[in-house]
Write a protein that holds these residues in place. Structure first.
Motif, short mmCIF file in Angstrom:
data_model
loop_
_atom_site.label_atom_id
_atom_site.label_comp_id
_atom_site.label_asym_id
_atom_site.label_seq_id
_atom_site.Cartn_x
_atom_site.Cartn_y
_atom_site.Cartn_z
N ARG A 1 0.83 -1.21 0.00
CA ARG A 1 0.00 0.00 0.00
C ARG A 1 0.87 1.26 0.00
NH1 ARG A 1 -3.71 -3.68 2.01
NH2 ARG A 1 -5.90 -3.11 1.68
N ALA A 2 1.97 1.20 0.71
CA ALA A 2 2.90 2.34 0.70
C ALA A 2 3.49 2.54 -0.70
CB ALA A 2 4.01 2.14 1.73
N TRP A 3 3.87 1.44 -1.35
CA TRP A 3 4.37 1.54 -2.73
C TRP A 3 3.32 2.17 -3.63
CZ3 TRP A 3 6.68 -4.08 -3.58
CH2 TRP A 3 7.81 -4.22 -2.76
N ALA A 4 2.06 1.85 -3.37
CA ALA A 4 0.97 2.37 -4.20
C ALA A 4 0.54 3.78 -3.77
CB ALA A 4 -0.23 1.43 -4.11
N GLU A 5 1.23 4.34 -2.78
CA GLU A 5 0.95 5.67 -2.26
C GLU A 5 -0.46 5.77 -1.67
OE1 GLU A 5 1.84 8.49 -5.31
OE2 GLU A 5 3.98 8.05 -5.30
N ARG A 6 -0.91 4.68 -1.09
CA ARG A 6 -2.22 4.66 -0.41
C ARG A 6 -1.97 4.88 1.08
NH1 ARG A 6 -5.04 -0.23 -3.89
NH2 ARG A 6 -6.43 -0.38 -2.09
N ASP A 7 -1.48 6.10 1.38
CA ASP A 7 -0.99 6.41 2.71
C ASP A 7 -2.06 6.28 3.79
OD1 ASP A 7 1.68 7.04 1.91
OD2 ASP A 7 0.96 8.95 1.14
N ARG A 8 -3.28 6.69 3.49
CA ARG A 8 -4.33 6.60 4.50
C ARG A 8 -4.55 5.15 4.92
NH1 ARG A 8 -6.03 9.87 8.10
NH2 ARG A 8 -5.55 8.04 9.36
N GLU A 9 -4.52 4.24 3.95
CA GLU A 9 -4.73 2.83 4.26
C GLU A 9 -3.55 2.27 5.05
OE1 GLU A 9 -5.81 0.55 0.79
OE2 GLU A 9 -6.97 2.22 -0.02
N VAL A 10 -2.35 2.76 4.74
CA VAL A 10 -1.17 2.31 5.49
C VAL A 10 -1.33 2.65 6.97
CG1 VAL A 10 1.29 2.75 5.88
CG2 VAL A 10 0.44 2.45 3.55
N ALA B 1 8.19 0.16 10.62
CA ALA B 1 7.92 1.39 11.38
C ALA B 1 8.22 2.62 10.53
CB ALA B 1 8.74 1.41 12.67
N ARG B 2 9.33 2.56 9.77
CA ARG B 2 9.67 3.70 8.91
C ARG B 2 8.67 3.86 7.77
NH1 ARG B 2 15.21 2.00 10.20
NH2 ARG B 2 15.19 0.56 8.44
N VAL B 3 8.19 2.75 7.23
CA VAL B 3 7.18 2.81 6.16
C VAL B 3 5.91 3.50 6.68
CG1 VAL B 3 5.58 1.41 4.80
CG2 VAL B 3 8.01 0.86 4.82
N ILE B 4 5.45 3.09 7.84
CA ILE B 4 4.24 3.68 8.41
C ILE B 4 4.48 5.15 8.74
CG2 ILE B 4 2.60 3.57 10.32
CD1 ILE B 4 3.28 0.53 10.49
N ALA B 5 5.66 5.45 9.28
CA ALA B 5 6.00 6.83 9.62
C ALA B 5 5.97 7.73 8.39
CB ALA B 5 7.38 6.88 10.27
N LYS B 6 6.52 7.23 7.28
CA LYS B 6 6.56 8.04 6.04
C LYS B 6 5.15 8.33 5.55
CE LYS B 6 8.76 10.00 2.58
NZ LYS B 6 7.62 10.42 1.73
N GLY C 1 6.09 9.45 16.26
CA GLY C 1 6.00 8.27 17.10
C GLY C 1 6.53 7.02 16.41
N TRP C 2 6.19 6.86 15.15
CA TRP C 2 6.66 5.68 14.41
C TRP C 2 8.15 5.76 14.11
CZ3 TRP C 2 4.65 1.12 14.18
CH2 TRP C 2 3.27 0.95 14.36
#
Length: 239
Positions: free
Chosen positions: A83-92, A109-114, A127-128
């Motif tokens: 989902r992060a690769w797909a830039e679906r940040d809200r879903e991440v 944690a870094r993926v979620i933080a980004k 926090g992440w």
């Protein structure tokens, strides 16, 4: 004294009973083994799809597998990363587990933080990134992400403190200088930012992020001609 060794007939009967028990266990386990193999194969297929850029289908497969095998934390991790690769940040951010979950690695944690930072959820992002630093304190990425997030939130003293706490051996690393430049840029100190970006470009004259940062610093210093010269030499640097 009573003989504790069974007679031949009893031994044969015991063996047959054990054999039937083992066969029953094998037959019972066979469907589970096949199901596990199918999950693994489809999981691998989803990763292939994601790496090929077919994020939608990869996510569909991963979500189906998560519903079928909710205890498999690797499926959750990959569902978040794709989902992060797909830039679906809200879903991440919505899928993120608790920070103490066993599935949480420093990378995750870094993926979620980004994604949280992209959504301007700076408290969540900090926090992440902080969690990533706790898990992997020697990795620079978590520290730099944290500092830039703090700068995004306008907490420049905290950002400076995060960078200052890095080991002396890391302070001259290009990525650290770039982060320091970003913090200075966000703090409204373009001359200090320009100095840091130029230090990065001395090592790699084609560093796109540093080129863009330098051009923006020059523009902020009311030197638009120099900024446009960077764009002319490196098309696509500015939008």
């Amino acid at each position: 004294m009573r003989n504790i060794i069974p007679n031949t007939g009893s031994a044969a009967a015991t063996f047959r009973t054990l054999a039937l028990c083992v066969l029953g266990l094998v037959l019972e386990a066979a469907p589970r083994c096949a199901e596990t193999a199918d999950v693994a194969a489809r999981h691998a297929q989803a990763i292939v799809l994601a790496r090929a850029g077919d994020y939608a289908n990869a996510i569909t497969v991963l979500d189906e597998l998560r519903r079928a095998a909710p205890a498999d934390r690797s499926l959750l991790t990959d569902a978040i990363v794709v989902r992060a690769w797909a830039e679906r940040d809200r879903e991440v951010v919505d899928l993120a587990p608790a920070k103490g979950d066993e599935a949480v690695t420093a990378d995750l944690a870094r993926v979620i933080a980004k994604s949280a930072r992209n959504l301007r959820l700076f408290d969540a992002a900090a926090g992440w990134y902080g969690r990533a630093v706790e898990i992997e304190p020697a990795a620079l990425d978590g520290h730099l992400g944290l500092a830039m997030t703090q700068a995004d939130a306008g907490d420049f003293p905290a950002a400076d403190a995060t960078l200052a706490a890095l080991p002396a051996s890391a302070l001259d690393v290009a990525a650290v200088r770039a982060a320091r430049a970003y913090v200075r840029e966000r703090a409204g100190a373009p001359l200090a930012a320009l100095t840091e970006y130029e230090a990065v470009l001395e090592r790699d004259a084609n560093d796109r992020a540093a080129l863009r940062g330098k051009a923006l610093a020059l523009r902020a210093l009311l030197l638009p001609s120099q900024a446009l010269a960077i764009e002319a030499a490196h098309p696509g640097t500015l939008t």
